[in-house]
Design an enzyme around this catalytic site. Structure first.
Site, PDB file in Angstrom:
ATOM      1  CB  THR A 139      56.417  41.969  44.668  1.00  0.00           C
ATOM      2  OG1 THR A 139      56.562  41.797  43.043  1.00  0.00           O
ATOM      3  CG2 THR A 139      55.816  43.159  44.852  1.00  0.00           C
TER       4      THR A 139
ATOM      5  CE  LYS B 155      40.741  30.217  37.181  1.00  0.00           C
ATOM      6  NZ  LYS B 155      42.338  30.162  37.238  1.00  0.00           N
TER       7      LYS B 155
ATOM      8  CD1 TRP C  66      36.250  30.742  39.048  1.00  0.00           C
ATOM      9  CD2 TRP C  66      36.541  32.935  39.946  1.00  0.00           C
ATOM     10  NE1 TRP C  66      36.737  31.634  38.012  1.00  0.00           N
ATOM     11  CE2 TRP C  66      37.213  33.018  38.660  1.00  0.00           C
ATOM     12  CE3 TRP C  66      36.879  33.810  41.005  1.00  0.00           C
ATOM     13  CZ2 TRP C  66      37.484  34.113  38.385  1.00  0.00           C
ATOM     14  CZ3 TRP C  66      37.228  35.103  40.578  1.00  0.00           C
ATOM     15  CH2 TRP C  66      37.609  35.154  39.083  1.00  0.00           C
TER      16      TRP C  66
END
Ligand code: AMP
Length: 549
Positions: free
Chosen positions: A185, A441, A446
């Site tokens: 990844t 935030k 959020w």
């Protein structure tokens, strides 16, 4: 009592044998790195894969050995997929766009014995070879006429390697849980993490891709993977085409709009898959050049969220259906698909589209749940969000030799924690709110950067948009919208913000808009938020002064 059915192992070699036997005439077309278009058939490919397998045997390659590839989408890379895995070795595709130190880490961590590379990557590997002590040789994917002078130790030419070998080879039969391929990844923090696919996981993922409510796969399909073969096995397409016998078209190293369009048109491609960045370039090109899509009926888009504006462009302007999917290297990679269920199918267009830009719904084989901070399962009400956890036979069970990630990213009862913040609704449709590290935030709540970006690219003069959180003395963080505008467009901050009004919650409104020439992208074509945050690390929002901070 045990079932009494055959215990035939699910092996990658069976896919190409099936394709060559039943669809041997079907074409594989590649734009080569050397330049010309190359054509051959599944039957031809199988013969060359067997020559390669014999060559690997002569090189002393054994079951479980890792062999790395640095290659674009093309027929020789396709031969490596099957020749290596079919022999019982592990085809380790490496993203050549990663940083040099990440590449060095990956090759050494995987303990790759040989490296197969396209001509393009000879200089890259020459500069790294001193740091790759375990690599025994380099095989350049070209013929004798094109092989360059090189300082790579034990360099060989691919065509010379396979030329003397026999076209006869009996694929070995082994446990289907044996590793078939491997992909790291592109991790934005820390070292890349190795995902090791098995023959079984690959075949099950392929069955789902061809049989479930997924892409339009059949022997009548002409498939162009515009997602690189080093990005999660080109989303499994090189396997799926063999299962159904579809014609396969490889774009080589050319991902610009004009080159991709040319192949879509000349090869009569019906299905192409890639990340939104690729489609953005293609749409820009067809609009500016007045081209159309005469054969393309469906695009598979994933890797990043698909903006509504992109769905509208493909479907309303060009009559090409958009099939949105979500996945990760860790999920083989398809985890959810945007197929409409019967309820959504009956909805009016505008409502249906709200489902189309969700990340898709559960497919059989991938269980999904969202969990809260304490690991509790959260409701599937389409509103509550938490970390997405997944489980299933083609989901990573643990990373290769990585104790730290194996502790932090798996629950005790065997779920993989994706790092994506998502909601699930009553029909099983999943919506990604953000990557956990990208969410903004603000005042304890959020803000989804993805939702803001998708709304912003709906503005006709906005080509690409990214939102990052900037530190704010009162709210902790507030969103900054960074925009690439289309060539020659006159558009101001006030225009963009005015456009967003009514499309997003009031308190989500970005505190500022910055116009840039281009946005940084990651090695897999996604917007590089980490880099962008670095660029804007000293940025002061105009609202900071207003709030007295
Ligand atoms: P990679 O393993 O590099 O393909 O990255 C996987 C990550 O890409 C996921 O965890 C998501 O954050 C993101 N991703 C993949 N598909 C989508 C999608 N359709 N919408 C939004 N984000 C996506």
């Amino acid at each position: 009592m045990r079932g009494l059915m055959m215990e035939d192992q699910l092996l990658v070699s069976d896919l190409i044998e099936h394709a060559a036997l039943n669809h041997g005439f079907q074409e594989i077309v590649s734009r080569t790195v050397e330049g010309p278009i190359h054509r051959y058939t599944y039957a031809d490919a199988l013969k060359r894969m067997k020559k390669l397998a014999n060559g690997l045997e002569r090189m002393g390659v054994k079951l479980g050995d890792r062999l790395a590839t640095f290659a674009w989408n093309g027929y020789r890379h396709f031969e490596l997929y099957y020749g290596i895995s079919g022999s019982g070795a592990v085809c380790h595709t490496i993203n050549p766009r990663l940083f040099a130190d990440q590449i060095v880490y990956i090759v050494n961590h995987a303990n790759d014995r040989f490296v197969f590379l396209d001509l393009t990557f000879v200089p890259l590997l020459e500069s790294l070879t001193d740091q790759l002590p375990n690599v025994e040789g380099y095989i350049i994917l070209t013929d004798a006429a094109h092989v360059p002078e090189t300082s790579l130790p034990n360099a060989m030419c691919y065509e010379d390697l396979i030329a003397p070998e026999s076209e006869t080879f009996a694929w070995p039969v082994f446990d289907e849980n044996t590793a078939s391929s491997m992909c790291y990844t592109s991790g934005t923090t820390g070292n890349p993490k190795g995902v090791v696919y098995s023959h079984r996981s690959t075949l099950l993922h392929t069955f789902f891709q061809c049989g479930g409510e997924s892409f339009e796969m059949s022997s009548k399909a002409v498939v162009l993977p515009a997602v690189p073969m080093f990005h999660a096995n080109a989303w499994g397409l090189p396997y799926a085409v063999c299962m159904v016998g579809a014609k396969l078209v490889f774009p080589g190293a050319a991902y610009d709009g004009a080159s991709v369009w040319e192949l879509l048109d000349s090869e009569k491609v019906t299905f192409a898959a890639g990340v939104p960045t690729i489609w953005m370039m293609l749409l820009e090109y067809v609009r500016q050049s007045g081209k159309r899509f005469d054969h393309l009926t469906q695009t598979g888009i994933g890797g990043s969220a698909v903006p509504l504006a992109m769905v509208e462009a493909f479907e309303d302007e060009f009559n090409v259906q958009v099939f949105h999917a979500w996945g990760m290297t860790e999920t083989s990679p398809v985890g959810t698909t945007g197929a409409f269920n019967c309820k959504v199918h009956e909805m009016p267009l505008e409502r249906r589209r709200t489902y189309q830009i969700k990340q898709g719904r559960s497919v059989f084989g991938v269980k999904l749940k969202i969990v809260g901070d304490a690991g509790e399962t959260l409701p599937r009400d389409g509103e509550t969000f938490g970390e997405l956890a997944v489980k299933g036979p083609w989901i990573v069970g643990s990373y290769h030799d990585n104790d730290e990630a194996n502790k932090s990213q798996f629950t005790r009862d065997g779920w993989f924690l994706t790092g994506d913040i998502a909601t699930l609704d009553e029909f099983g449709y999943m919506t990604i709110v953000d990557r956990a590290k990208d969410v903004i935030k603000s005042g304890g709540e959020w803000i989804s950067s993805i939702n803001l970006e998708n709304a912003a690219v709906g503005h006709p003069a906005v080509v690409e948009a990214a939102v990052i959180g900037i530190a704010h003395p009162k709210w902790d963080e507030r969103p900054l919208l960074v925009v690439v505008k289309s060539e020659g467009a006159e558009v101001s901050e006030a225009d963009v913000l005015g456009f967003l009004e009514g499309k997003i919650a009031k308190w989500w409104m970005p505190d500022a808009v910055e116009f840039v020439e281009e946005l940084p992208h990651t090695a897999t074509g996604k917007i590089a938020k980490l880099k962008l945050r670095e660029i804007f690390k000293d940025y002061v929002l105009p609202t900071t002064a207003a709030s007295g901070g």
